[in-house]
Design a protein around this motif. Structure first.
Motif, PDB file in Angstrom:
ATOM      1  N   ASN A 100       0.826  -1.205   0.000  1.00  0.00           N
ATOM      2  CA  ASN A 100       0.000   0.000   0.000  1.00  0.00           C
ATOM      3  C   ASN A 100       0.865   1.262   0.000  1.00  0.00           C
ATOM      4  O   ASN A 100       0.566   2.227  -0.716  1.00  0.00           O
ATOM      5  CB  ASN A 100      -0.936  -0.020   1.209  1.00  0.00           C
TER       6      ASN A 100
ATOM      7  N   ASP B  91      -3.589   1.182  -9.768  1.00  0.00           N
ATOM      8  CA  ASP B  91      -3.835   1.392  -8.339  1.00  0.00           C
ATOM      9  C   ASP B  91      -5.139   0.733  -7.912  1.00  0.00           C
ATOM     10  O   ASP B  91      -5.232   0.161  -6.821  1.00  0.00           O
ATOM     11  CB  ASP B  91      -3.862   2.887  -8.027  1.00  0.00           C
ATOM     12  N   THR B  92      -6.149   0.779  -8.769  1.00  0.00           N
ATOM     13  CA  THR B  92      -7.419   0.117  -8.471  1.00  0.00           C
ATOM     14  C   THR B  92      -7.238  -1.394  -8.393  1.00  0.00           C
ATOM     15  O   THR B  92      -7.778  -2.044  -7.492  1.00  0.00           O
ATOM     16  CB  THR B  92      -8.458   0.473  -9.548  1.00  0.00           C
TER      17      THR B  92
ATOM     18  N   SER C 219      -5.455  -2.225  -5.182  1.00  0.00           N
ATOM     19  CA  SER C 219      -6.376  -2.113  -4.043  1.00  0.00           C
ATOM     20  C   SER C 219      -7.321  -3.309  -3.978  1.00  0.00           C
ATOM     21  O   SER C 219      -7.621  -3.821  -2.894  1.00  0.00           O
ATOM     22  CB  SER C 219      -7.186  -0.827  -4.138  1.00  0.00           C
TER      23      SER C 219
ATOM     24  N   TYR D  30      -5.320  -6.196  -2.757  1.00  0.00           N
ATOM     25  CA  TYR D  30      -5.037  -5.924  -1.352  1.00  0.00           C
ATOM     26  C   TYR D  30      -6.223  -6.334  -0.475  1.00  0.00           C
ATOM     27  O   TYR D  30      -6.070  -7.016   0.527  1.00  0.00           O
ATOM     28  CB  TYR D  30      -4.729  -4.436  -1.202  1.00  0.00           C
ATOM     29  N   ASN D  31      -7.425  -5.933  -0.872  1.00  0.00           N
ATOM     30  CA  ASN D  31      -8.625  -6.291  -0.116  1.00  0.00           C
ATOM     31  C   ASN D  31      -8.916  -7.786  -0.199  1.00  0.00           C
ATOM     32  O   ASN D  31      -9.394  -8.381   0.766  1.00  0.00           O
ATOM     33  CB  ASN D  31      -9.825  -5.486  -0.602  1.00  0.00           C
TER      34      ASN D  31
END
Length: 128
Positions: free
Chosen positions: A55, A112-113, A116, A119-120
């Motif tokens: 992140n 970046d999306t 993310s 990441y989630n």
């Protein structure tokens, strides 16, 4: 659970790496790893540390690409204003410079999306 991790590992290697590093820096008897772990931030946190580091790197890249794209667009705008009506200069500035700067910015936002999302996804797997 292993089948899900294998599937995710083949589709998203970072998910498998984060899930596999759930105990990084925790209980390793190797003194070399212990020395390395003292220098790395978030080393003893395992998969959560990998997520935090990912992140941070993603945010640094986005905060670099955004202003860089803005400066490139500003440069192209100055070229258009100072072109003196030369159609070739205006066309080159509009088509090449501004288009590529906007394309790079859109791709960075898309990347970046995706980061993310992964990441989630990894956070949901690790917490289970």
């Amino acid at each position: 659970m292993k089948k899900i991790l294998i599937l995710l590992g083949s589709l998203w290697p970072s998910a498998a790496i984060a899930a596999g590093l759930s105990d990084v820096g925790a209980g390793f008897a190797n003194p070399i790893w212990a020395d390395i772990c003292t220098m790395l931030p978030y080393c003893g946190q395992g998969a959560r540390g990998v997520q935090i580091t990912t992140n941070i790197v993603s945010n640094v890249i986005m905060w670099t690409i955004g202003p860089a794209a803005m400066l490139v667009i500003l440069y192209a705008s100055i070229r258009i204003v100072t072109s003196g009506g030369n159609d070739e200069t205006v066309r080159k500035s509009m088509k090449e410079i501004i288009l590529y700067a906007l394309l790079g910015l859109i791709l960075a936002i898309l990347a970046d999306t995706i980061i993310s999302y992964i990441y989630n996804l990894v956070a949901g797997i690790v917490s289970v």
